[in-house]
Design a protein around this motif. Structure first.
Motif, PDB file in Angstrom:
ATOM      1  N   ARG A  44      32.789  47.408  69.646  1.00  0.00           N
ATOM      2  CA  ARG A  44      32.695  47.202  68.192  1.00  0.00           C
ATOM      3  C   ARG A  44      31.317  46.693  67.801  1.00  0.00           C
ATOM      4  NH1 ARG A  44      36.659  49.736  65.458  1.00  0.00           N
ATOM      5  NH2 ARG A  44      38.526  49.555  66.708  1.00  0.00           N
ATOM      6  N   GLY A  47      28.609  49.626  69.415  1.00  0.00           N
ATOM      7  CA  GLY A  47      28.789  50.995  68.961  1.00  0.00           C
ATOM      8  C   GLY A  47      28.340  52.044  69.961  1.00  0.00           C
ATOM      9  N   GLU A 131      36.947  53.883  60.606  1.00  0.00           N
ATOM     10  CA  GLU A 131      36.092  53.496  61.733  1.00  0.00           C
ATOM     11  C   GLU A 131      34.619  53.683  61.383  1.00  0.00           C
ATOM     12  OE1 GLU A 131      36.895  52.186  64.637  1.00  0.00           O
ATOM     13  OE2 GLU A 131      38.830  52.935  65.348  1.00  0.00           O
ATOM     14  N   ASN A 135      31.754  50.860  61.107  1.00  0.00           N
ATOM     15  CA  ASN A 135      30.516  50.889  61.904  1.00  0.00           C
ATOM     16  C   ASN A 135      29.250  50.683  61.076  1.00  0.00           C
ATOM     17  OD1 ASN A 135      31.567  51.113  64.432  1.00  0.00           O
ATOM     18  ND2 ASN A 135      31.528  53.357  64.468  1.00  0.00           N
ATOM     19  N   ARG A 142      31.761  43.094  61.388  1.00  0.00           N
ATOM     20  CA  ARG A 142      32.555  43.889  62.317  1.00  0.00           C
ATOM     21  C   ARG A 142      33.348  43.019  63.283  1.00  0.00           C
ATOM     22  NH1 ARG A 142      28.555  47.241  65.242  1.00  0.00           N
ATOM     23  NH2 ARG A 142      27.073  46.333  63.782  1.00  0.00           N
ATOM     24  N   GLU A 143      32.684  41.989  63.798  1.00  0.00           N
ATOM     25  CA  GLU A 143      33.373  41.200  64.819  1.00  0.00           C
ATOM     26  C   GLU A 143      34.574  40.466  64.241  1.00  0.00           C
ATOM     27  OE1 GLU A 143      30.583  38.490  66.547  1.00  0.00           O
ATOM     28  OE2 GLU A 143      30.350  37.314  64.715  1.00  0.00           O
ATOM     29  N   ALA A 146      37.327  43.019  63.607  1.00  0.00           N
ATOM     30  CA  ALA A 146      37.883  43.530  64.865  1.00  0.00           C
ATOM     31  C   ALA A 146      38.782  42.490  65.521  1.00  0.00           C
ATOM     32  CB  ALA A 146      36.766  43.945  65.817  1.00  0.00           C
TER      33      ALA A 146
ATOM     34  N   ASP B  52      42.051  48.707  70.139  1.00  0.00           N
ATOM     35  CA  ASP B  52      40.903  48.670  71.041  1.00  0.00           C
ATOM     36  C   ASP B  52      40.963  49.869  71.974  1.00  0.00           C
ATOM     37  OD1 ASP B  52      39.287  46.555  70.401  1.00  0.00           O
ATOM     38  OD2 ASP B  52      40.437  45.101  71.548  1.00  0.00           O
TER      39      ASP B  52
END
Ligand SMILES: [Zn+2]
Lengths: 190, 167
Positions: A44, A47, A131, A135, A142-143, A146, B52
């Motif tokens: 993530r 990329g 997605e 990105n 993002r972190e 995620a 994931d």
């Protein structure tokens, strides 16, 4: 020496103790048990599959080298993920230094591909555009997305990985989600 | 009903999280805000569906190959512990030898010695801890020797140095 804490010992503790003594199969078991969230976070953030795999390896190696400093009361997966995150951020920083432009667009590197066999074409397309939008966000955004949605971590766990106060996570999540919403609405073809 | 009177989005979401607030009351009557909240809800639903990816199948083997080339954590711990202890011996001896000169009366040296003493104590603790798990028996004698030497140093400090209230 082992006393009542046997009953309440966290599941990773026995493996950590054995790995410290030099039992490779114990460490291998630890790696197996956390490799997916570790690699997932790296992918993530970076990329790029090759880099994510390399950073994950490096993170596990560092974990092994620093096993004697690891505090077993802290979840093992979160500890390795924090190491992974630091390595990823280092790499991202170096990347921006080397060249700001001409980074391969990461359109094809879309995680959760294995789910695509089960889902319909429309759902797959929706997930892919999500997605892609994800990105384009910053690593910070993002972190947190995620960890919260993909890995379903609690705000407390996320705070441990990011090294910040748990109270700040919900606000960060909201801001990240709002940026994502704006990307999704501007991208919408209709 | 215009966006001018809509609350800041952040306020709106804080109110949503808290379950109360004027922003929430507003949103109940405002189609604009209601629409945004709904979009966030749908977005959350989609985000929860992401998974994931599986790591490359050879990841574990590659990690273990690199791990095999490393010293075991226990050995690393021993080396670290020994170097910490060596440092504390040097610090302890230094304290012993130079305490008289350092204690010539200035309160600054007292402060420095207190810092030295604390560092020595911490070094001793961590070194002892690191070694105890790997080589408890042989290390005990060495540990007590260092402990005695530092206790002796502290005793001399207490005997000759100014008391903290003077400093
Ligand atoms: Zn409104």
């Amino acid at each position: 020496m082992l006393m009542a804490d046997e009953a309440t010992a966290p599941p990773w503790k026995a493996s950590v103790v054995a790995a410290r003594r030099g039992d490779p199969s114990a460490f291998e078991q630890l790696v197996r048990s956390v490799q997916r969230p570790v690699y997932g976070l790296a992918l993530r953030l970076l990329g790029n599959e090759a880099e994510a795999a390399e950073v994950s390896q490096e993170a596990f190696l560092r974990a092994y080298q620093n096993l004697h400093r690891y505090d077993e009361s802290r979840p093992f997966d979160l500890w390795v993920m924090a190491i992974t995150r630091n390595l990823c951020l280092d790499l991202l920083r170096r990347r921006t230094k080397v060249k700001t432009e001409e980074l391969e667009p990461m359109k094809e590197i879309l995680p959760s591909m294995e789910a695509s066999l089960e889902e319909g074409a429309i759902a797959r397309q929706e997930r892919q555009s999500l997605e892609e939008a994800l990105n384009t966000l910053s690593a910070d955004d993002r972190e947190v997305l995620a960890l919260y949605y993909v890995q379903r971590r609690t705000t407390k766990e996320i705070a441990q990985v990011l090294g910040c106060a748990p109270g700040t996570i919900m606000a960060r999540l909201f801001r990240a989600r709002e940026k994502l919403r704006k990307k999704m609405t501007t991208e919408e073809p209709t | 009903m215009t966006s001018v009177e809509c609350p800041d989005l952040e306020d709106l979401f804080n109110a949503l999280e808290a379950g109360e607030g004027s922003a929430l009351e507003h949103a109940g009557q405002c189609p604009l805000c209601t629409a945004i909240i709904e979009e966030h809800r749908l977005l959350e639903q989609d985000l929860y569906r992401l998974a994931d990816p599986l790591p490359p199948p050879d990841l574990v083997h590659k990690v273990m190959a690199r791990v095999a080339a490393e010293p075991t954590p226990a050995r690393r711990e021993l080396v670290t512990g020994l170097s910490i202890l060596a440092a504390s011996v040097v610090a302890g001896l230094g304290l012993l030898l130079f305490s008289d000169a350092a204690l010539s009366g200035a309160s600054t040296s007292l402060a420095r010695l207190v810092v030295d003493g604390t560092a020595l104590f911490e070094a001793l603790l961590s070194g002892a801890h690191a070694l105890w798990s790997t080589a408890a028996g042989p290390v005990a004698a060495l540990l007590s020797l260092i402990l005695f030497s530092s206790l002796f140093a502290l005793k001399r400090l207490a005997g000759t140095g100014p008391t903290p209230s003077e400093a």
